[in-house]
Design a protein around this motif. Structure first.
Motif, PDB file in Angstrom:
ATOM      1  N   ALA A  71      45.266  65.159 -14.671  1.00  0.00           N
ATOM      2  CA  ALA A  71      46.418  65.244 -13.777  1.00  0.00           C
ATOM      3  C   ALA A  71      47.720  65.255 -14.583  1.00  0.00           C
ATOM      4  O   ALA A  71      47.742  65.020 -15.793  1.00  0.00           O
ATOM      5  CB  ALA A  71      46.403  64.080 -12.797  1.00  0.00           C
ATOM      6  N   ALA A  72      48.812  65.506 -13.876  1.00  0.00           N
ATOM      7  CA  ALA A  72      50.127  65.617 -14.518  1.00  0.00           C
ATOM      8  C   ALA A  72      50.784  64.246 -14.641  1.00  0.00           C
ATOM      9  O   ALA A  72      50.465  63.324 -13.885  1.00  0.00           O
ATOM     10  CB  ALA A  72      51.018  66.550 -13.706  1.00  0.00           C
ATOM     11  N   PRO A  73      51.739  64.109 -15.578  1.00  0.00           N
ATOM     12  CA  PRO A  73      52.524  62.878 -15.641  1.00  0.00           C
ATOM     13  C   PRO A  73      53.167  62.574 -14.289  1.00  0.00           C
ATOM     14  O   PRO A  73      53.641  63.476 -13.598  1.00  0.00           O
ATOM     15  CB  PRO A  73      53.578  63.192 -16.705  1.00  0.00           C
ATOM     16  CG  PRO A  73      52.922  64.202 -17.595  1.00  0.00           C
ATOM     17  CD  PRO A  73      52.089  65.038 -16.666  1.00  0.00           C
ATOM     18  N   GLY A  74      53.132  61.285 -13.909  1.00  0.00           N
ATOM     19  CA  GLY A  74      53.712  60.872 -12.637  1.00  0.00           C
ATOM     20  C   GLY A  74      52.797  61.037 -11.446  1.00  0.00           C
ATOM     21  O   GLY A  74      53.146  60.640 -10.332  1.00  0.00           O
ATOM     22  N   SER A  75      51.609  61.592 -11.625  1.00  0.00           N
ATOM     23  CA  SER A  75      50.679  61.833 -10.533  1.00  0.00           C
ATOM     24  C   SER A  75      50.054  60.520 -10.060  1.00  0.00           C
ATOM     25  O   SER A  75      50.036  59.520 -10.789  1.00  0.00           O
ATOM     26  CB  SER A  75      49.576  62.787 -10.987  1.00  0.00           C
ATOM     27  OG  SER A  75      48.826  62.192 -12.039  1.00  0.00           O
ATOM     28  N   PRO A  76      49.523  60.492  -8.824  1.00  0.00           N
ATOM     29  CA  PRO A  76      48.821  59.284  -8.346  1.00  0.00           C
ATOM     30  C   PRO A  76      47.675  58.871  -9.270  1.00  0.00           C
ATOM     31  O   PRO A  76      47.407  57.678  -9.430  1.00  0.00           O
ATOM     32  CB  PRO A  76      48.319  59.701  -6.967  1.00  0.00           C
ATOM     33  CG  PRO A  76      49.260  60.777  -6.517  1.00  0.00           C
ATOM     34  CD  PRO A  76      49.635  61.525  -7.778  1.00  0.00           C
TER      35      PRO A  76
END
Length: 551
Positions: free
Chosen positions: A129-134
């Motif tokens: 997942a991307a940075p800041g994702s849940p």
């Protein structure tokens, strides 16, 4: 040393089974191997439960047996609701729990909530997942420092050595207070809290009687992740009474988590318990983990670390009882576990030697005879104290540390991550001996053993000690019987007058005297010796001997 009023009580009354229980730690991969692959397993444990019933313990605590890549001997959990195939199946776990209960013993399992394995589905999702994702918010991900983010977010070090941060492909860093394969969870995330409440329910519904909580003092980190200039000691909080708390340990927020857990456990029948592995000082700070609405027990590591002198033992016992009495909790006592050098070897080092993190063949070697003599005395002293006592598998055989383990077979990540400066914990985890003349000393049906056993294991085997007067096994078995018969676990400690090199107290109908000095000392007049850690000398108590006596 004798400023304490000789008649002043320093213990509290019992309020539940755990307040006086003797609990036996099983390290599954080293207890008993049923299939000959050299690794202990759950069916092997079940087959040996009779030994524990004969010994007289009240409960067993199992170190982790969950699915895991075994980067840190199972303390890197990939799935909290299943069993690692190396150790068996969920059906094997159910059978073990049922058989232990049938023998009158309770079962405590390890819970590892500070971190997961890097192989856990959550962490694999976080990497994808991307940075800041849940997905990332379940763990402690941060951007790095410097213009290109190439520096770690802070200066924290892993307790296993090296930095506590690892950078991922997109440039962010994740926190791991232990191995790189053990990413720390973010306990500020409600999803993490809900997940572990469900894990607790899963095992409570299968009948476990409690949880030993790994790194219980580490779940919550200081919000600003402030730098910490002090060295990060192996398996220690690094905290001293006159220093501020490290930002990664013993933060106030952990107590809310355990209140939630306690409410859950209190909803189940059968007095289920929580036990904190919290390397926290001073004793008053540790006692906060066992307030009435939090955990039931916390390991007393200050006692484990205390020097083998009468003043040091007096001080730590008094301080421990006073701290836990203040919150209405029992005190626990422990001398060995899977993370420290076995006390039969540790006590064979000169008094005042800093606790080594493992011992290798070219390290200063313990005096084996002295270590066992003191270990037997320390054990009788410990088992006479009011509260709950923990035993580590093999200590009832007098097992020493394996101090000649070849470095090339070491598996503890501490050895590599410390740059080969810390031998680590493998020496106390070697598979234990059951039968002197059997393959792998009866550990399994073949010679296979995941860590090599030393040749001297034969002399410590259970079949060489059972029914042998004076053996360490019989010393333990008799002590546990007398402890139960005389109610020592639920008793009240009262200090009795003694010299500066003697520890002397009463508990219930028994008196207990340990001689730390160089000259033999007399017992009080007119008393009857009931049990002793070593032979008496014409009625006198020799050096490094503990005696239980009846007035």
């Amino acid at each position: 040393m004798n400023t304490h009023d000789p008649q002043e009580p320093a213990g509290g009354p019992a309020t539940g089974w755990w307040t006086e229980a003797v609990i036996y730690q099983i390290y599954p991969r080293s207890f008993a191997d049923s299939d000959g692959d050299g690794i202990g397993d759950l069916p092997g444990i079940t087959a040996r439960l009779g030994h524990l019933a004969d010994l007289g313990v009240d409960a067993v605590w199992l170190s982790p047996f969950y699915p895991s890549p075994q980067a840190d001997a199972g303390y890197d959990v990939a799935d909290y609701r299943d069993v690692e195939p190396l150790f068996g199946t969920l059906a094997d776990a159910d059978r073990l729990i049922a058989d232990a209960h049938a023998r009158g013993m309770r079962v405590i399992v390890d819970l590892v909530p500070n971190h997961t394995s890097s192989a856990h589905a959550w962490f694999r999702a976080a990497l994808a997942a991307a940075p800041g994702s849940p997905e990332r918010q379940r763990y402690v991900f941060r951007d790095g420092l410097g213009p290109d983010g190439a520096q770690p977010p802070n200066d924290w070090q892993s307790t296993f050595g090296g930095p506590a941060w690892t950078r991922v492909d997109d440039g962010q860093w994740y926190l791991h207070l232990f191995d790189t394969a053990q990413p720390d969870l973010n306990w500020d995330n409600p999803e993490v809290r809900a997940e572990f409440l469900d894990v607790l329910r899963f095992w409570l519904d299968r009948g476990v009687d409690g949880f030993r909580v790994d790194v219980a003092h580490g779940l919550v980190k200081q919000a600003d992740l402030a730098n910490w200039q002090e060295p990060q000691e192996i398996l220690s909080s690094g905290q001293e009474v006159d220093k501020p708390r490290p930002p990664m340990w013993d933060q106030e927020g952990v107590h809310d988590i355990y209140r939630d857990w306690r409410r859950l456990l209190d909803g189940y029948d059968g007095e289920r318990i929580l036990v904190a592995e919290a390397w926290v000082e001073p004793a008053e700070r540790l006692a906060r983990y066992v307030r009435p609405d939090e955990m039931h027990q916390a390991f007393n590591f200050e006692y484990l670390l205390a020097a083998w002198t009468a003043p040091a033992q007096y001080a730590v016992i008094t301080r421990s009882l006073e701290a836990t009495d203040a919150v209405g909790a029992p005190t626990t006592w422990v001398l060995s576990n899977h993370d420290v050098v076995r006390h039969a070897s540790r006590l064979g080092l000169p008094v005042g030697t800093p606790r080594p993190n493992g011992i290798g063949v070219d390290d200063p070697q313990p005096d084996a005879a002295l270590g066992l003599r003191r270990a037997r005395a320390a054990t009788l002293l410990m088992l006479a104290l009011p509260g709950s006592a923990y035993l580590y598998q093999g200590e009832e055989l007098g097992l020493p540390e394996h101090t000649s383990l070849p470095d090339e077979v070491r598996q503890d990540p501490t050895w590599e991550r410390s740059g080969h400066t810390e031998r680590g914990r493998d020496g106390c985890r070697v598979p234990i001996p059951w039968e002197a003349d059997a393959p792998s000393y009866g550990f399994g049906p073949t010679d296979a053993s995941w860590l090599p056993q030393p040749p001297l294991w034969a002399e410590y085997a259970l079949d060489r000690q059972r029914d042998v007067p004076g053996s360490t096994y019989e010393l333990y078995r008799t002590a546990l019987r007398l402890r139960r018969e005389h109610g020592l676990g639920r008793g009240t400690l009262r200090w009795l007058a003694s010299g500066d090199e003697v520890l002397h107290f009463g508990n219930g109908p028994l008196g207990v005297l340990t001689n730390f000095g160089t000259a033999s000392v007399p017992l009080p007049e007119g008393v009857e010796p009931l049990h002793a850690s070593g032979p008496l000398d014409d009625g006198l108590v020799p050096t490094d001997v503990t005696v239980w006596y009846r007035a």
